[in-house]
Design a protein around this motif. Structure first.
Motif, PDB file in Angstrom:
ATOM      1  N   LYS B  11      12.298  22.844  38.581  1.00 33.23           N
ATOM      2  CA  LYS B  11      12.612  23.010  39.999  1.00 33.23           C
ATOM      3  C   LYS B  11      11.818  21.982  40.805  1.00 33.23           C
ATOM      4  CE  LYS B  11      13.294  28.030  39.706  1.00 33.23           C
ATOM      5  NZ  LYS B  11      14.632  28.370  40.193  1.00 33.23           N
ATOM      6  N   PRO B  12      12.376  21.545  41.951  1.00 32.98           N
ATOM      7  CA  PRO B  12      11.716  20.466  42.702  1.00 32.98           C
ATOM      8  C   PRO B  12      10.281  20.791  43.098  1.00 32.98           C
ATOM      9  CG  PRO B  12      13.915  20.898  43.572  1.00 32.98           C
ATOM     10  CD  PRO B  12      13.650  21.963  42.550  1.00 32.98           C
ATOM     11  N   GLU B  13       9.975  22.075  43.304  1.00 31.41           N
ATOM     12  CA  GLU B  13       8.620  22.408  43.759  1.00 31.41           C
ATOM     13  C   GLU B  13       7.625  22.517  42.612  1.00 31.41           C
ATOM     14  OE1 GLU B  13      11.328  24.232  44.032  1.00 31.41           O
ATOM     15  OE2 GLU B  13      10.969  26.368  43.646  1.00 31.41           O
ATOM     16  N   ILE B  14       8.085  22.359  41.361  1.00 27.36           N
ATOM     17  CA  ILE B  14       7.192  22.446  40.214  1.00 27.36           C
ATOM     18  C   ILE B  14       6.689  21.048  39.850  1.00 27.36           C
ATOM     19  CG2 ILE B  14       6.977  23.178  37.798  1.00 27.36           C
ATOM     20  CD1 ILE B  14       7.551  25.533  39.524  1.00 27.36           C
ATOM     21  N   LEU B  15       5.393  20.889  39.703  1.00 28.36           N
ATOM     22  CA  LEU B  15       4.831  19.587  39.337  1.00 28.36           C
ATOM     23  C   LEU B  15       5.307  19.177  37.948  1.00 28.36           C
ATOM     24  CD1 LEU B  15       1.103  19.686  40.493  1.00 28.36           C
ATOM     25  CD2 LEU B  15       2.975  18.288  41.390  1.00 28.36           C
ATOM     26  N   ASP B  16       5.534  17.883  37.757  1.00 31.23           N
ATOM     27  CA  ASP B  16       5.997  17.370  36.470  1.00 31.23           C
ATOM     28  C   ASP B  16       5.011  16.284  36.000  1.00 31.23           C
ATOM     29  OD1 ASP B  16       7.227  16.241  34.334  1.00 31.23           O
ATOM     30  OD2 ASP B  16       9.012  15.567  35.407  1.00 31.23           O
ATOM     31  N   PRO B  17       3.936  16.676  35.317  1.00 33.24           N
ATOM     32  CA  PRO B  17       2.904  15.703  34.937  1.00 33.24           C
ATOM     33  C   PRO B  17       3.431  14.615  34.006  1.00 33.24           C
ATOM     34  CG  PRO B  17       2.214  17.975  34.442  1.00 33.24           C
ATOM     35  CD  PRO B  17       3.655  18.041  34.837  1.00 33.24           C
ATOM     36  N   GLN B  18       4.411  14.984  33.149  1.00 34.12           N
ATOM     37  CA  GLN B  18       4.971  14.003  32.221  1.00 34.12           C
ATOM     38  C   GLN B  18       5.707  12.894  32.992  1.00 34.12           C
ATOM     39  OE1 GLN B  18       7.905  15.753  29.607  1.00 34.12           O
ATOM     40  NE2 GLN B  18       7.761  14.105  28.103  1.00 34.12           N
ATOM     41  N   GLY B  19       6.494  13.312  33.979  1.00 28.57           N
ATOM     42  CA  GLY B  19       7.198  12.329  34.800  1.00 28.57           C
ATOM     43  C   GLY B  19       6.232  11.498  35.630  1.00 28.57           C
ATOM     44  N   GLN B  20       5.185  12.157  36.133  1.00 27.95           N
ATOM     45  CA  GLN B  20       4.189  11.432  36.918  1.00 27.95           C
ATOM     46  C   GLN B  20       3.480  10.377  36.082  1.00 27.95           C
ATOM     47  OE1 GLN B  20       1.841  14.520  38.691  1.00 27.95           O
ATOM     48  NE2 GLN B  20       2.470  13.994  40.771  1.00 27.95           N
ATOM     49  N   ALA B  21       3.217  10.715  34.821  1.00 27.72           N
ATOM     50  CA  ALA B  21       2.561   9.741  33.943  1.00 27.72           C
ATOM     51  C   ALA B  21       3.432   8.504  33.769  1.00 27.72           C
ATOM     52  CB  ALA B  21       2.263  10.387  32.587  1.00 27.72           C
ATOM     53  N   VAL B  22       4.740   8.736  33.622  1.00 34.50           N
ATOM     54  CA  VAL B  22       5.651   7.588  33.509  1.00 34.50           C
ATOM     55  C   VAL B  22       5.645   6.798  34.811  1.00 34.50           C
ATOM     56  CG1 VAL B  22       8.070   6.913  33.283  1.00 34.50           C
ATOM     57  CG2 VAL B  22       7.122   8.654  31.765  1.00 34.50           C
ATOM     58  N   ALA B  23       5.736   7.502  35.937  1.00 32.68           N
ATOM     59  CA  ALA B  23       5.770   6.812  37.233  1.00 32.68           C
ATOM     60  C   ALA B  23       4.506   5.983  37.433  1.00 32.68           C
ATOM     61  CB  ALA B  23       5.941   7.834  38.360  1.00 32.68           C
ATOM     62  N   ASN B  24       3.349   6.525  37.015  1.00 31.37           N
ATOM     63  CA  ASN B  24       2.090   5.803  37.194  1.00 31.37           C
ATOM     64  C   ASN B  24       1.985   4.591  36.278  1.00 31.37           C
ATOM     65  OD1 ASN B  24       1.360   7.693  39.069  1.00 31.37           O
ATOM     66  ND2 ASN B  24       0.068   8.874  37.655  1.00 31.37           N
ATOM     67  N   ALA B  25       2.727   4.611  35.177  1.00 32.93           N
ATOM     68  CA  ALA B  25       2.661   3.487  34.239  1.00 32.93           C
ATOM     69  C   ALA B  25       3.550   2.322  34.677  1.00 32.93           C
ATOM     70  CB  ALA B  25       3.076   3.955  32.842  1.00 32.93           C
ATOM     71  N   LEU B  26       4.471   2.576  35.607  1.00 36.75           N
ATOM     72  CA  LEU B  26       5.463   1.550  35.937  1.00 36.75           C
ATOM     73  C   LEU B  26       4.874   0.284  36.549  1.00 36.75           C
ATOM     74  CD1 LEU B  26       8.448   3.720  37.176  1.00 36.75           C
ATOM     75  CD2 LEU B  26       8.118   2.592  34.977  1.00 36.75           C
ATOM     76  N   PRO B  27       3.906   0.386  37.480  1.00 30.58           N
ATOM     77  CA  PRO B  27       3.363  -0.859  38.038  1.00 30.58           C
ATOM     78  C   PRO B  27       2.788  -1.780  36.961  1.00 30.58           C
ATOM     79  CG  PRO B  27       2.730   1.010  39.391  1.00 30.58           C
ATOM     80  CD  PRO B  27       3.378   1.574  38.154  1.00 30.58           C
ATOM     81  N   ARG B  28       2.220  -1.192  35.899  1.00 29.79           N
ATOM     82  CA  ARG B  28       1.695  -2.031  34.813  1.00 29.79           C
ATOM     83  C   ARG B  28       2.798  -2.772  34.075  1.00 29.79           C
ATOM     84  NH1 ARG B  28      -0.917   1.886  31.335  1.00 29.79           N
ATOM     85  NH2 ARG B  28      -0.799   3.448  32.978  1.00 29.79           N
ATOM     86  N   LEU B  29       4.022  -2.207  34.143  1.00 29.13           N
ATOM     87  CA  LEU B  29       5.178  -2.888  33.546  1.00 29.13           C
ATOM     88  C   LEU B  29       5.768  -3.911  34.517  1.00 29.13           C
ATOM     89  CD1 LEU B  29       7.560  -0.289  31.831  1.00 29.13           C
ATOM     90  CD2 LEU B  29       6.428  -2.238  30.782  1.00 29.13           C
TER      91      LEU B  29
END
Lengths: 84, 84
Positions: B11-29
């Motif tokens: 659900k949108p209000e539930i934190l998604d740490p796995q997705g956040q980890a991917v999002a945080n890795a993107l600038p390095r790519l």
């Protein structure tokens, strides 16, 4: 904000024990007529501006899918998914 | 054989740490312009005969999704996915 969807599924020749466990549980639920269940990942990438399918492909290839055992497809959300 | 697809997302209000980890890795790519990444499940159910959306909904509700933290949608595979 624009969304791109990446679907990552195990290649057909790779066994999927998680899906098999679900398929094996179905008769106990009273569900028959299901021949197989495969479980993969669905990733939703939100872009600030225009959705960039090429960039999404690069992300999927480098971060989201293991090309040895998984296939991925990239698409915009189906219109039917918009009214969920 | 007919396929039904179940998409299970937090659900949108539930934190998604796995997705956040991917999002945080993107600038390095070298990828910028992505505001969020959410990772869920995609389940493909193969029926022997006609696809049964009602039965798929029952399976999703009882086995595939946790209704406390997840939403699911059920649909037939998009025509675009057929030629992958």
């Amino acid at each position: 904000m624009a969304r791109v969807v990446v679907d990552v599924m195990l290649k057909p020749e790779i066994l999927d024990p998680q899906g098999q466990a679900v398929a094996n549980a179905l008769p106990r639920l009273g569900v028959t007529g299901v021949s197989s269940v495969r479980i993969g990942k669905r990733i939703e990438i939100e872009f600030d501006g225009e959705p960039d399918l090429e960039q999404a492909r690069e992300i999927a290839d480098k971060l989201l899918a293991n090309p040895v055992i998984e296939d991925f497809t990239i698409h915009l959300p189906a219109p039917a998914e918009a009214d969920k």
